[in-house]
Design a protein around this motif. Sequence first.
Motif, PDB file in Angstrom:
ATOM      1  N   GLY A   1      44.161  38.210  29.869  1.00 52.09           N
ATOM      2  CA  GLY A   1      42.789  37.496  30.186  1.00 52.09           C
ATOM      3  C   GLY A   1      42.520  36.133  29.644  1.00 52.09           C
ATOM      4  O   GLY A   1      43.223  35.427  29.085  1.00 52.09           O
TER       5      GLY A   1
ATOM      6  N   GLN B   1      42.980  48.897  26.187  1.00 56.93           N
ATOM      7  CA  GLN B   1      42.707  49.206  27.520  1.00 56.93           C
ATOM      8  C   GLN B   1      41.635  48.661  28.335  1.00 56.93           C
ATOM      9  O   GLN B   1      40.822  47.800  27.805  1.00 56.93           O
ATOM     10  CB  GLN B   1      42.136  50.666  27.492  1.00 56.93           C
ATOM     11  CG  GLN B   1      43.348  51.591  26.707  1.00 56.93           C
ATOM     12  CD  GLN B   1      42.994  52.932  26.561  1.00 56.93           C
ATOM     13  OE1 GLN B   1      42.522  53.649  27.607  1.00 56.93           O
ATOM     14  NE2 GLN B   1      42.856  53.676  25.393  1.00 56.93           N
ATOM     15  N   ARG B   2      41.684  48.765  29.708  1.00 54.39           N
ATOM     16  CA  ARG B   2      40.641  48.055  30.330  1.00 54.39           C
ATOM     17  C   ARG B   2      39.796  49.172  30.894  1.00 54.39           C
ATOM     18  O   ARG B   2      39.814  50.265  30.729  1.00 54.39           O
ATOM     19  CB  ARG B   2      41.412  47.608  31.738  1.00 54.39           C
ATOM     20  CG  ARG B   2      42.677  46.418  31.462  1.00 54.39           C
ATOM     21  CD  ARG B   2      43.419  45.953  32.699  1.00 54.39           C
ATOM     22  NE  ARG B   2      42.586  45.492  33.793  1.00 54.39           N
ATOM     23  CZ  ARG B   2      42.123  44.143  33.817  1.00 54.39           C
ATOM     24  NH1 ARG B   2      42.720  43.318  32.849  1.00 54.39           N
ATOM     25  NH2 ARG B   2      41.440  43.423  34.583  1.00 54.39           N
TER      26      ARG B   2
ATOM     27  N   GLN C   1      38.974  40.328  31.045  1.00 59.25           N
ATOM     28  CA  GLN C   1      40.344  40.769  31.292  1.00 59.25           C
ATOM     29  C   GLN C   1      40.703  40.403  32.504  1.00 59.25           C
ATOM     30  O   GLN C   1      41.178  40.934  33.613  1.00 59.25           O
ATOM     31  CB  GLN C   1      40.275  42.247  30.973  1.00 59.25           C
ATOM     32  CG  GLN C   1      40.351  42.522  29.579  1.00 59.25           C
ATOM     33  CD  GLN C   1      39.908  43.982  29.429  1.00 59.25           C
ATOM     34  OE1 GLN C   1      39.631  44.630  30.133  1.00 59.25           O
ATOM     35  NE2 GLN C   1      40.910  44.686  28.216  1.00 59.25           N
ATOM     36  N   GLU C   2      40.806  39.008  32.663  1.00 56.58           N
ATOM     37  CA  GLU C   2      41.137  38.254  34.021  1.00 56.58           C
ATOM     38  C   GLU C   2      41.516  36.941  33.678  1.00 56.58           C
ATOM     39  O   GLU C   2      41.066  36.441  32.595  1.00 56.58           O
ATOM     40  CB  GLU C   2      40.075  38.481  35.114  1.00 56.58           C
ATOM     41  CG  GLU C   2      40.465  37.799  36.565  1.00 56.58           C
ATOM     42  CD  GLU C   2      39.638  37.938  37.621  1.00 56.58           C
ATOM     43  OE1 GLU C   2      39.097  37.241  38.427  1.00 56.58           O
ATOM     44  OE2 GLU C   2      38.547  39.107  37.270  1.00 56.58           O
TER      45      GLU C   2
END
Length: 535
Positions: free
Chosen positions: A49, A452-453, A513-514
């Motif tokens: 990310g 975690q996502r 988270q990207e």
Amino acid sequence: MPKRSLSEDPFRPLKLEQCQRGWHSQRQEFDYWVPDAQIEGEIPAELHGTFFRNGPGISEVYGTPLVHPIDGDGLVAAITFDQGRVHFRSRYVRTRHHVEEEERKEVCYHGQMGTHPPGESRTGAWLGMLKGLFTGVRSPIRFRDPSNTNAFYWGGKLLTCYETGLPHCLDPHTLHTLGRDDLGGVLRNLGAFAAHFRYDSERDSLVTMSLRLGLNKPGQLGLYEWDRQWKLLGRTDLKIPGLNYSHDFVLTKHFYVLHMTPFVKITTMLVLKTALGLTSPGENMQYYPDLPSRMCIIPRDPKRAHEIIYIDVPPCHIFHFGTAHEVTGAGSKVTGLEFNAVCLGEKFNMTFDSKIWLSNASVEPGLLHHFSLNLERRSCVYSKRDDASVEFPATHPYRHGLPCRYVYLMANARPGQNLPYRDLVKADNEGENRQVWNSHGLIGEPVFVPRQRLPTAAAASDEDGWVIVQLYHPELHRTEICVLDARNVTAGPVARVKLLHHIPYGFHGTFYQETFLDSPPPKRDVPASPYKSKF
């Protein structure tokens, strides 16, 4: 383990003038993959990310020193973690005043903290007032909008914030400034957007705050809830007498909580002196014993928003809150609130302390306190939770309003010291597992990144992830991005990304988270070098 050099001894004495250089201007903008040789340790494979962070990139404007870092133009950095590699990019926020000053090569605007254009000194302000008395012509003070306090991504927009103005929208792929954004007209009335927000994992919504002050009238507060397409899910508009400042807020399932500070006063005389350039909002921030210090508990249900509960608390100023959750009684009725915050005492002011910190922390350090509010009795139990000098508390970003055990803090945890901030403290609300990392430099705000996502991350432990922190090495005048395992911060970084340049000390940052890169990481046997451009 390799032997550390003397300059990496975490307990070595630091030279003040070298620490001060961490605020020095960084006029270059960068865009490059960090070579493997500059990464010590191993980037966790699951860490994927972009770490966005914002802060003042300049300490002077073409020879005119800024009085305080808060007056400095926002420099946004995007540190991308992808397949064990790291990409670094930085660009200035091209606000209107930034572009104008670049074109004119001089300071054109006043700063909220006391910076004045060379031709508009405080003596000149008095002369201007006298001239206005005879001519009827008055030139209003024009304040800088540095957009330097935070940067976060939501719903396809990367926004930068400065609480007295509208946010600026940036292209997350390039960091190019697209312009000011009133979020579909919602912010047009107040023209303000706080740097801090909260995420509601149950509703999958973003909650933001705006506050506009007025003379001889209550402050206008806006609380807005957005879905991922920036559709407004709910709004609360209130006028609250005495609410003269609010930088951060607490979000729980049923309430918003704001602190009414006794450190900001709005009077006709102070407004007049500010309008004339004789003082500034930041210089007026001090303890006023005649003002209340109280928590404002506002129902999230718009139909009940006017049913505000006020609870007096000991005199303090709060910039930042930490963990928070509700307490329920019989029939699941909410009877109380528990939260912590960094509290500043009665001697606090916004003096640029030793030219290394934003307030007088050497005299009045921030201390982590716990608040237990009884909503039925309208009472508060207030207690100190840690002895270290701290600021910038960080918590699990997907667990706002849910019970959390840990809060991560920028700190000086060394006995007898308040500054500079050299340590990371992991404070335990249960008091059993406090951890400290004594770093080899000066650190900024920690950011917790869940392992975690979403949606599973919201239910995960608030130490199941990493802590990312920006570190300044004063002897080398360089910056590192350090990654620590949140379960054991005492062990120090699992990876150190050693940049070959410095990034000025920052304010706030977020992790999304990207990744926003147009190409994958280069092969590991291909060297990379920084691309630098002057503006």
